[in-house]
Every structure is written in structure tokens, then in C-alpha cells.
Design an enzyme around this catalytic site. Structure first.
Site, PDB file in Angstrom:
ATOM      1  N   HIS A 105      -4.467   2.665  -7.048  1.00 40.30           N
ATOM      2  CA  HIS A 105      -5.673   2.340  -6.283  1.00 40.30           C
ATOM      3  C   HIS A 105      -6.878   2.105  -7.186  1.00 40.30           C
ATOM      4  CE1 HIS A 105      -3.518   3.130  -2.570  1.00 40.30           C
ATOM      5  NE2 HIS A 105      -4.545   2.580  -1.937  1.00 40.30           N
ATOM      6  N   HIS A 146      -6.513  -1.345  -8.414  1.00 37.46           N
ATOM      7  CA  HIS A 146      -6.837  -2.233  -7.281  1.00 37.46           C
ATOM      8  C   HIS A 146      -8.346  -2.482  -7.194  1.00 37.46           C
ATOM      9  CE1 HIS A 146      -8.825  -1.352  -3.416  1.00 37.46           C
ATOM     10  NE2 HIS A 146      -8.300  -2.498  -3.038  1.00 37.46           N
ATOM     11  N   HIS A 188      -5.661  -5.840   0.541  1.00 36.32           N
ATOM     12  CA  HIS A 188      -5.687  -4.534  -0.140  1.00 36.32           C
ATOM     13  C   HIS A 188      -4.289  -4.146  -0.666  1.00 36.32           C
ATOM     14  CE1 HIS A 188      -6.609  -0.232  -0.713  1.00 36.32           C
ATOM     15  NE2 HIS A 188      -5.479   0.004  -0.078  1.00 36.32           N
ATOM     16  N   ASP A 226       0.843  -1.198   0.000  1.00 35.71           N
ATOM     17  CA  ASP A 226       0.000   0.000   0.000  1.00 35.71           C
ATOM     18  C   ASP A 226       0.886   1.259   0.000  1.00 35.71           C
ATOM     19  OD1 ASP A 226      -2.544   1.125  -0.059  1.00 35.71           O
ATOM     20  OD2 ASP A 226      -2.804   1.104   2.116  1.00 35.71           O
TER      21      ASP A 226
HETATM   22 ZN    ZN Z   1      -4.557   1.905   0.018  1.00 34.64          ZN
END
Ligand code: ZN
Length: 365
Positions: free
Chosen positions: A250, A253, A267, A167
Site C-alpha cells: 500500500h 501504491h 486502487h 487489493d
Molecule cells: Zn487497499
């Protein structure tokens, strides 16, 4: 630029939780992951008892949804807390944020894993039951206190710590993209130099200490490198993304998160692959791409679609993910050129081609 009011990190800081939280009131309602709660409850209770702080506790597991948060709000309101505290991983934290927002009381965040950059932000990311993004709930303010016990985090399974690096890996690249496009950050402004510097420091910290920190956490050792990476995963990445903005890592993602095959992925693992796709999408120099791939391989972040659990890597199968990544309102549109599903699909497949080729041997592209 926005940030939590106080950030405290160090070994065994939870034993002094009463000291760090006491100024906010004498009644704390915990929304906590039950496993994490069982590990830290005694430490927190001792510190609270010393300062006559009363607490309530509601276990929380699973996805952060509006309905889930509403249910807990009812229980929290009955307790009448001065403070709502979120304890555990990303979902418990995001749910606690929504509850404190609902009740209008103070907010304390106690992450027990460093798996994502949610703790410091004024955002609660809520999902629908089908794992599709529901909404970004914007809180009136950032957490009052973020309390990070590095000993607890270093003893959690290493996969969480590595996912947090995934992340955090996106932070600098997404921030830089937003600077180029003058995209809005989370509070709706443009980045300060300060926030951009923190995003860069986040990346530099991962490159410098990431591998040794991962090896230490594998053996449940708390070293200075682990402290540095915890700070990068939670504080630097959190401030960097919120005050500088997110972009395609993101967004991509979200495309993967909507696929059935990736349900067991975290995540940060999906975001790491999103970052590799961003580098291909924005046509970064070969040396930079090689550096990021090398980092992911060294710490165990996914570099191929196969490692995300996706076995059908045909363009037809992946098109849906590319289309989701381009949905209106997603941060993919913060890229400094017009994006569309064809470009995103190309980037996803291009990253996979590099990842697979590199796995074959020493002649790494
Ligand atoms: Zn994130």
C-alpha cells in the site's frame, strides 16, 4: 481485532434491505454513486416500503475529500437520518463513512462492486484534490451492517472484481510483514492469530478460486467461486488488513497514485503491482514470486510498469514514486527492516524486470 457488526452476502439480498437495516432506525440517508443507485434503487425501495423506512439520496462521484464530505454532511443533517448508507465503490463508501462519523449516526455499507476492501473497516481514506493522501479518518466504530448483493457485483464490469483481487492479494503479505515487525494494526494493537488466519484464508481463496471466478464474472455468471472471491475481496481482506496491518504494497501504491500517468488505474491494480514489489523487496523465494506473478497474469492484473501506464521506466523518473512511498506516516515503514527510497526503487524496478521477462515467453523466471 475489530470488525463490522453484521456482514450479509448473497444474491438479491438488497430486496430484503429493509429487513437487514430496519433494526437501526426508520430514516436512511444514502450517499451513493449515481450509476450504482440507478441499478439497485428499485430493489431497495421495495424492501424499504414494506417496512416503512424513509430515505434520502445524495449522488456522489469522484475523489473522497474532506470538503466533499463536509458538503454532504450539511445535506444529511437537514434530513435527520438514523442511518447513513454508503452505496457504490470505494469513494462513495469512504465519503458516507465520514458523513456518518460527523453526524454520529449508524452506518450501513452497500458495495455494488468488489473492487477494494474498504466496506468493512472503520477507516475513511481521504485524498487531496491532487490525489495525494490527505488522512486516514478513524471512525468510532466499524459499520453496523455491510450488505453485499453478489448478483449485483457479479454483473458489474469485471475490471472492478479483478482490481478487488489485486487489493486482496496484498492482505496476507502485508499482514505477515507486520507480524514480523510487530507493527501496529489500524486500531493500534498487534494482530491476533484470528486476524492473521483470515488474511491467509484471503490469499488461499484467491489462489484456489480467483481464475475461475474471473472467467465467470467476464460472462456475468454468479458461481460458488465468485461468491468465495467476493467474500475474500470484501470481508477477508477487510478484516485482514484492518486487524493485522498494512505495509509496503500500500505504501508503494501511494507512490504510484501520485504519478500523473497512473490516473486511470484503480486502487487495487496499483496495490497488485505494489504486492509484486513487496515480494522483491522482502526477497521472497522464487516459487512464491512465480506463483503470484502467474496469478496476476491469469486474471489480468498488471505485472509491468508499462501496464500501469508508465512508459518512462528510468530510475530517475521513478525515484519520485519511491520517495513518496517512504514518506513519514505511510505503511511502508511497517516493514521489518529499515526502508529508504533506494530499496523501494530497486524493488519497483526488480518487479518490472521479472514482469517484462515473463511476458516474453515460456522460459518464465
Ligand atoms: Zn487497499
Amino acid at each position: 481485532m475489530i470488525a463490522p457488526n453484521r456482514y450479509v452476502q448473497g444474491p438479491r439480498v438488497l430486496e430484503d434491505a429493509g429487513q437487514y437495516i430496519g433494526h437501526l432506525g426508520s430514516k436512511v440517508f444514502f450517499v451513493a454513486d449515481p450509476l450504482a443507485w440507478s441499478i439497485v434503487k428499485d430493489q431497495i425501495s421495495k424492501g424499504f416500503a414494506a417496512r416503512s423506512i424513509a430515505y434520502g439520496y445524495e449522488p456522489f462521484e469522484g475523489l473522497c475529500t474532506r470538503a466533499g464530505a463536509d458538503k454532504i454532511s450539511v445535506k444529511a443533517r437537514a434530513f435527520g437520518p438514523d442511518v447513513v448508507a454508503g452505496l457504490g465503490g470505494g469513494s462513495a463508501i469512504d465519503t458516507a463513512k465520514a458523513v456518518s462519523h460527523d453526524l454520529g449516526c449508524s452506518l450501513v455499507i452497500i458495495p455494488t462492486v468488489a473492487s477494494n476492501d474498504a466496506p468493512c473497516s472503520a477507516l475513511s481514506v481521504q485524498y487531496k484534490e491532487n490525489h495525494m493522501l490527505d488522512r486516514f479518518l478513524r471512525l468510532k466504530r466499524n459499520p453496523d451492517v455491510v450488505l453485499v448483493d453478489s448478483k449485483v457485483i457479479s454483473e458489474a464490469p469485471a475490471r472492478f472484481f479483478v482490481a478487488g483481487m489485486g487489493d486482496a492479494l496484498a492482505t496476507w503479505f502485508e499482514a505477515f510483514t507486520c507480524t514480523k515487525s510487530s507493527a501496529k494494526n489500524m486500531p493500534g494493537g498487534v494482530s491476533t492469530s484470528a486476524a492473521l488466519s483470515l488474511a491467509r484464508l484471503c490469499y488461499d481463496t484467491l489462489m484456489e478460486y480467483g481464475v475461475s471466478a474471473k472467467l465467470a464474472v467476464d460472462r456475468k455468471a454468479l458461481t460458488p467461486a465468485v461468491e468465495k472471491v467476493i467474500e475474500a475481496n470484501i470481508l477477508l481482506s477487510g478484516l485482514g488488513f484492518e486487524s493485522s496491518g498494512l505495509s509496503s504494497a500500500h505504501g508503494i501504491h501511494e507512490g504510484f497514485a501520485a504519478m500523473e500517468e497512473t490516473k486511470s488505474m484503480m486502487h487495487g491494480e496499483l496495490v497488485a503491482y505494489g504486492t509484486l514489489s513487496l515480494l522483491v523487496l522482502e526477497n521472497y523465494p522464487r516459487t512464491e514470486i512465480g506463483r503470484v506473478f502467474g496469478f496476476c497474469e491469469a486474471v489480468g492484473l498488471p505485472t509491468t510498469l508499462g501496464q500501469l501506464g508508465i512508459t518512462d521506466v528510468s530510475p530517475e523518473h521513478l525515484r519520485k514514486a519511491a520517495e513518496v512511498a517512504c514518506m513519514e506516516g505511510l505503511t511502508t515503514h511497517n516493514t521489518y527492516f529499515e526502508i529508504n527510497p533506494d530499496l523501494i526503487l530497486g524493488a519497483i524496478l526488480g518487479a518490472n524486470a521479472l514482469g517484462e521477462e515473463r511476458l516474453k515467453g515460456p522460459q518464465r523466471p
